[in-house]
Design an enzyme around this catalytic site. Structure first.
Site, PDB file in Angstrom:
ATOM      1  N   GLU A 150      -2.629  11.356   3.314  1.00 25.14           N
ATOM      2  CA  GLU A 150      -3.595  11.123   4.376  1.00 25.14           C
ATOM      3  C   GLU A 150      -3.570  12.342   5.295  1.00 25.14           C
ATOM      4  O   GLU A 150      -2.515  12.899   5.582  1.00 25.14           O
ATOM      5  CB  GLU A 150      -3.256   9.877   5.187  1.00 25.14           C
ATOM      6  N   GLU A 184       0.852  -1.186   0.000  1.00 25.25           N
ATOM      7  CA  GLU A 184       0.000   0.000   0.000  1.00 25.25           C
ATOM      8  C   GLU A 184       0.889   1.237   0.000  1.00 25.25           C
ATOM      9  O   GLU A 184       1.851   1.315   0.776  1.00 25.25           O
ATOM     10  CB  GLU A 184      -0.912   0.003   1.226  1.00 25.25           C
TER      11      GLU A 184
END
Length: 283
Positions: free
Chosen positions: A168, A163
């Site tokens: 974020e 990932e």
């Protein structure tokens, strides 16, 4: 920083991946070079009439209330109430406080709706420059993200599939964004990670910013507004496997709550939206 896995996808995507994903557009930039002219491999400029859905030839909606493996509070829908073009060249992903009876979450009747879109069935790429210009939502408990998962997700469960988190942000840290890698031995609350903060208390929700990674066989580098803030190599995996040598697909979403950001606070006003000007991938 504590967080649980973001990499648990909805059943529709897992099924597609398990069937080897009949990907209609796959690119590979085996070894991008900084001294050559980049080539646009894929993009979405989000041009279209206000209120229309994202381009289905590029994006797939995930529809579920499983909490993303993180205890999140939203139900992801395919409604234009949660993901639609604004008629001004932007995609708007909107989290709303509502609890319709037919939206059941892992904890019971859902309190929030939102959207999560991916390119698992339409576009994957190994290596290159991945970039989006985004204005994030505001408020405690908000968790917007622009990220990627390995296209072998169906046959190789997370985190072994890999990932790459390009962006974020959690609403309790309005001035800071995070870029991370999750893989075998470094995942969940222990990723390979770094952060970038705006000066003078500025908030990312105040304006658009450009978030990108440059991904090569030798390293992955993160930048905000063209300023590189971290670079990671296979050596940073500490002897663990480095699954970043295969095609990945793109994901855009706005989560509400979860183990890392915590629940929305009294100061969080709904609806809250992530506005995406464009997503571009260069080979």
């Amino acid at each position: 920083m504590r967080r649980l896995t973001r990499g648990v996808l909805a059943g529709v995507i897992a099924a597609a991946a398990a069937a080897s994903l009949a990907v209609t557009a796959t690119a590979s930039a085996e070894s991008p070079s900084e001294d050559r002219e980049p080539k646009l491999a894929w993009s979405d400029e989000f041009e279209g009439a206000a209120g229309t859905a994202p381009d289905a030839s590029k994006w797939t909606h995930e529809v579920n209330g499983d909490g993303g493996g993180n205890g999140e509070l939203q139900y992801y829908t395919d409604s234009t109430d949660n993901a639609a073009l604004d008629g001004e060249g932007n995609l708007v992903i909107t989290a709303r406080k509502e609890n319709p009876a037919d939206y059941q979450c892992h904890y019971g009747r859902c309190e929030y709706t939102s959207a999560r879109l991916n390119t698992a069935k339409t576009f994957t790429q190994k290596y290159g420059h991945f970039e989006a210009r985004i204005k994030v939502p505001r408020g405690t408990g908000m968790w917007p993200a622009f990220w990627m998962l390995g296209s072998n997700f169906g046959s190789t469960p997370w985190p072994d599939c890999g990932e790459i988190d390009i962006l974020e942000n959690i609403g309790s840290e309005p001035s800071t964004v995070h870029g991370s890698l999750h893989g075998p031995g470094y995942s969940g609350g222990n990723p390979i990670t770094g952060s970038f903060s705006l000066p003078d208390g500025q908030a990312f929700a105040d304006d658009f910013h450009t978030f990108a990674v440059d991904w090569t066989p030798e390293y992955i580098a993160w930048s905000v507004d063209g300023k590189e803030y971290q670079r990671k190599t296979p050596a940073d995996a500490g002897g663990n496997a480095w699954p970043f040598d295969q095609p990945f697909f793109l994901i855009l979403n706005v989560a509400v709550g979860g183990a890392w950001p915590g629940p929305p606070g009294d100061d969080t006003q709904f609806p809250q939206s992530m506005v995406v000007d464009y997503v571009r991938v260069e080979a």
